[in-house]
Each structure stands twice: as C-alpha cells, then as structure tokens.
Design a protein around this motif. Structure first.
Motif, PDB file in Angstrom:
ATOM      1  N   GLU A  23      -8.472   1.820   0.555  1.00 15.41           N
ATOM      2  CA  GLU A  23      -7.322   2.216  -0.262  1.00 15.41           C
ATOM      3  C   GLU A  23      -6.150   2.659   0.612  1.00 15.41           C
ATOM      4  N   GLN A  24      -6.422   3.467   1.629  1.00 18.87           N
ATOM      5  CA  GLN A  24      -5.355   3.961   2.497  1.00 18.87           C
ATOM      6  C   GLN A  24      -4.732   2.839   3.324  1.00 18.87           C
ATOM      7  N   ILE A  25      -5.560   1.960   3.850  1.00 14.15           N
ATOM      8  CA  ILE A  25      -5.047   0.857   4.667  1.00 14.15           C
ATOM      9  C   ILE A  25      -4.252  -0.108   3.788  1.00 14.15           C
ATOM     10  N   THR A  26      -4.749  -0.382   2.589  1.00 12.28           N
ATOM     11  CA  THR A  26      -4.014  -1.243   1.656  1.00 12.28           C
ATOM     12  C   THR A  26      -2.654  -0.640   1.339  1.00 12.28           C
ATOM     13  N   ARG A  27      -2.605   0.640   1.103  1.00 12.43           N
ATOM     14  CA  ARG A  27      -1.329   1.322   0.842  1.00 12.43           C
ATOM     15  C   ARG A  27      -0.394   1.157   2.053  1.00 12.43           C
ATOM     16  N   GLY A  28      -0.947   1.261   3.252  1.00 12.42           N
ATOM     17  CA  GLY A  28      -0.143   1.051   4.457  1.00 12.42           C
ATOM     18  C   GLY A  28       0.409  -0.359   4.541  1.00 12.42           C
ATOM     19  N   PHE A  29      -0.406  -1.356   4.199  1.00  6.10           N
ATOM     20  CA  PHE A  29       0.072  -2.741   4.190  1.00  6.10           C
ATOM     21  C   PHE A  29       1.220  -2.909   3.194  1.00  6.10           C
ATOM     22  N   ARG A  30       1.053  -2.340   2.010  1.00  2.60           N
ATOM     23  CA  ARG A  30       2.062  -2.500   0.954  1.00  2.60           C
ATOM     24  C   ARG A  30       3.374  -1.825   1.340  1.00  2.60           C
ATOM     25  N   GLN A  31       3.330  -0.848   2.214  1.00  2.70           N
ATOM     26  CA  GLN A  31       4.544  -0.161   2.647  1.00  2.70           C
ATOM     27  C   GLN A  31       5.246  -0.870   3.808  1.00  2.70           C
ATOM     28  N   LEU A  32       4.567  -1.835   4.424  1.00  2.00           N
ATOM     29  CA  LEU A  32       5.173  -2.538   5.563  1.00  2.00           C
ATOM     30  C   LEU A  32       6.522  -3.135   5.190  1.00  2.00           C
ATOM     31  N   GLY A  33       6.513  -4.088   4.335  1.00  2.00           N
ATOM     32  CA  GLY A  33       7.739  -4.744   3.915  1.00  2.00           C
ATOM     33  C   GLY A  33       8.320  -5.661   4.978  1.00  2.00           C
ATOM     34  N   VAL A  34       9.162  -6.566   4.520  1.00  5.99           N
ATOM     35  CA  VAL A  34       9.765  -7.564   5.389  1.00  5.99           C
ATOM     36  C   VAL A  34      10.709  -6.935   6.416  1.00  5.99           C
ATOM     37  N   ASN A  35      11.310  -5.778   6.095  1.00 12.03           N
ATOM     38  CA  ASN A  35      12.250  -5.143   7.031  1.00 12.03           C
ATOM     39  C   ASN A  35      11.588  -4.718   8.332  1.00 12.03           C
ATOM     40  N   THR A  36      10.275  -4.602   8.347  1.00 14.84           N
ATOM     41  CA  THR A  36       9.561  -4.279   9.585  1.00 14.84           C
ATOM     42  C   THR A  36       9.926  -5.276  10.682  1.00 14.84           C
ATOM     43  N   LEU A  37      10.116  -6.530  10.308  1.00 17.51           N
ATOM     44  CA  LEU A  37      10.428  -7.567  11.293  1.00 17.51           C
ATOM     45  C   LEU A  37      11.799  -7.387  11.940  1.00 17.51           C
ATOM     46  N   LEU A  38      12.671  -6.612  11.320  1.00 19.61           N
ATOM     47  CA  LEU A  38      13.992  -6.370  11.925  1.00 19.61           C
ATOM     48  C   LEU A  38      13.884  -5.576  13.220  1.00 19.61           C
ATOM     49  N   PHE A  39      12.829  -4.803  13.366  1.00 20.50           N
ATOM     50  CA  PHE A  39      12.676  -3.922  14.523  1.00 20.50           C
ATOM     51  C   PHE A  39      11.746  -4.506  15.583  1.00 20.50           C
ATOM     52  N   LEU A  40      11.322  -5.734  15.380  1.00 18.69           N
ATOM     53  CA  LEU A  40      10.436  -6.403  16.320  1.00 18.69           C
ATOM     54  C   LEU A  40      11.154  -7.639  16.857  1.00 18.69           C
ATOM     55  N   ARG A  41      11.106  -7.831  18.147  1.00 17.82           N
ATOM     56  CA  ARG A  41      11.809  -8.965  18.747  1.00 17.82           C
ATOM     57  C   ARG A  41      10.892 -10.170  18.991  1.00 17.82           C
ATOM     58  N   GLN A  42       9.611  -9.924  19.158  1.00 16.06           N
ATOM     59  CA  GLN A  42       8.680 -10.988  19.510  1.00 16.06           C
ATOM     60  C   GLN A  42       7.902 -11.523  18.312  1.00 16.06           C
ATOM     61  N   ILE A  43       7.504 -10.649  17.432  1.00 15.87           N
ATOM     62  CA  ILE A  43       6.707 -11.041  16.273  1.00 15.87           C
ATOM     63  C   ILE A  43       7.622 -11.688  15.246  1.00 15.87           C
ATOM     64  N   GLU A  44       7.232 -12.877  14.797  1.00 18.18           N
ATOM     65  CA  GLU A  44       8.039 -13.600  13.815  1.00 18.18           C
ATOM     66  C   GLU A  44       7.374 -13.660  12.448  1.00 18.18           C
ATOM     67  N   GLU A  45       6.110 -13.284  12.396  1.00 23.23           N
ATOM     68  CA  GLU A  45       5.381 -13.397  11.134  1.00 23.23           C
ATOM     69  C   GLU A  45       4.311 -12.317  11.061  1.00 23.23           C
ATOM     70  N   ILE A  46       4.200 -11.692   9.900  1.00 18.87           N
ATOM     71  CA  ILE A  46       3.135 -10.721   9.642  1.00 18.87           C
ATOM     72  C   ILE A  46       2.461 -11.140   8.349  1.00 18.87           C
ATOM     73  N   THR A  47       1.156 -11.289   8.391  1.00 17.89           N
ATOM     74  CA  THR A  47       0.403 -11.547   7.166  1.00 17.89           C
ATOM     75  C   THR A  47      -0.674 -10.489   7.028  1.00 17.89           C
ATOM     76  N   TRP A  48      -0.926 -10.106   5.794  1.00 18.44           N
ATOM     77  CA  TRP A  48      -2.035  -9.199   5.528  1.00 18.44           C
ATOM     78  C   TRP A  48      -2.730  -9.639   4.256  1.00 18.44           C
ATOM     79  N   GLN A  49      -4.024  -9.453   4.270  1.00 17.73           N
ATOM     80  CA  GLN A  49      -4.836  -9.846   3.121  1.00 17.73           C
ATOM     81  C   GLN A  49      -5.943  -8.826   2.944  1.00 17.73           C
ATOM     82  N   VAL A  50      -6.145  -8.425   1.709  1.00 15.98           N
ATOM     83  CA  VAL A  50      -7.229  -7.519   1.362  1.00 15.98           C
ATOM     84  C   VAL A  50      -8.249  -8.345   0.598  1.00 15.98           C
TER      85      VAL A  50
END
Length: 179
Positions: free
Chosen positions: A126-153
């Motif tokens: 439950e806690q990890i799922t909540r963390g995934f749901r809070q990630l959001g696409v804006n996370t990629l704005l602060f990363l220069r190397q990572i172009e894609e993030i996927t998560w699956q529960v």
C-alpha cells in the motif's frame, strides 16, 4: 526511497559513455517483492563497496548521494536487497555485508534490484503503491538521463511516464515534452 532508486539509475545512466539503448526505469511490485530494472552502467567493485558502505560513495563530492546513505532507505521495506548487475549478483545482509546471490537471468546490460518485502511490513504494498501514484510525469523534468519511468502493481494499477529529448529553443531555453 523510490526517488533514491531513480537517482541511482540516473547516475548509472550518466556514467554510460556511449549508450543508445533503453533509458527507462521499470518498477514491478508483487505482494512480497519489488523488482526494479534499468540499463545504467553495470556495477563494478567500487559500486558494490559504495552501496554496501557508508561514506564510500563513487559519486563526486558535490553530487546528490555523495554520503552513500540514500540507498539505505530501502531498508524501510526489506532486510536483504539483491543487486544483479554486470558480473555482480549479490545480496546485502545486515545493511553492509555483500553475500553471493543466485545469478538472475537478465539482459547483459541490465541492472536489477530485487527487494523482498519484510513480512512484518503489512502495509508495504500500500505504501509503495501510494509512492508510485505520487511520482507523476513531472518527475522526469528533474532527471537528465532517464527518459521513461514505468511502474506496475500486481493488482493491476500502473503508470507510464515518457520524456522526449529536450529541444533547444534559445540560448537558455529548452522545450521538454512529457507524456
């Protein structure tokens, strides 16, 4: 700790001299385990020492994570994380002791972390799922190397965030397209 794992993947991708392969980080949450993979620079002996020790980071003094304690945040959910990268297949016991782990079938350029969830952490999924749901696409704005993030529960929830290559608009202006 999700952001810490993303930062570690970001750093590993930055260390790849020439890499035209995947720049994705994938998370798959099962009821008793979290599986994370990316294609950053494979672990070497110094990386093993850095992830197992405290203050033995391979990062520059000004880099995020220099003190080598960020990865330790996974211990909120696991007692024995596993790392499978390059020629290294090991688990970390008692926070600092690397021990051999059974090799994991994976792409030769892939790094995989397996975090068996603590049985006493009933709310881990439950806690990890909540963390995934809070990630959001804006996370990629602060990363220069990572172009894609996927998560699956395993329950069926999932997320997919994608960033296109930044487009130079002006001297100090770049356009970044996120999906």
């Amino acid at each position: 700790f999700i952001y810490e794992l993303l930062q570690n993947a970001e750093d590993a991708l930055a260390r790849r001299n020439v890499w035209n392969g995947s720049r994705a980080v994938n998370f798959h949450l099962f009821p008793h385990m979290l599986y994370i993979s990316h294609f950053g620079e494979p672990f070497n002996e110094l990386d093993v020492r850095g992830i197992c020790g405290i203050g033995e980071s391979t990062k520059e003094e000004t880099a995020i994570g220099y003190f080598g304690i960020g990865f330790k945040s996974v211990y909120a959910f696991t007692n024995r994380p596993e790392v499978h990268s390059g020629r290294e297949d090991f688990a970390i016991e008692n926070f600092v002791w690397p021990v051999a782990a059974a090799p994991l079938e994976r792409d030769s350029a892939e790094t995989v972390f397996i975090l068996p969830l603590n049985v006493e952490t009933d709310t881990a999924v439950e806690q990890i799922t909540r963390g995934f749901r809070q990630l959001g696409v804006n996370t990629l704005l602060f990363l220069r190397q990572i172009e894609e993030i996927t998560w699956q529960v395993e329950s069926g929830l999932s997320g997919f965030y994608l960033r296109d290559k930044p487009e130079q608009i002006d001297d100090w202006v770049r356009r970044v397209t996120l999906l």
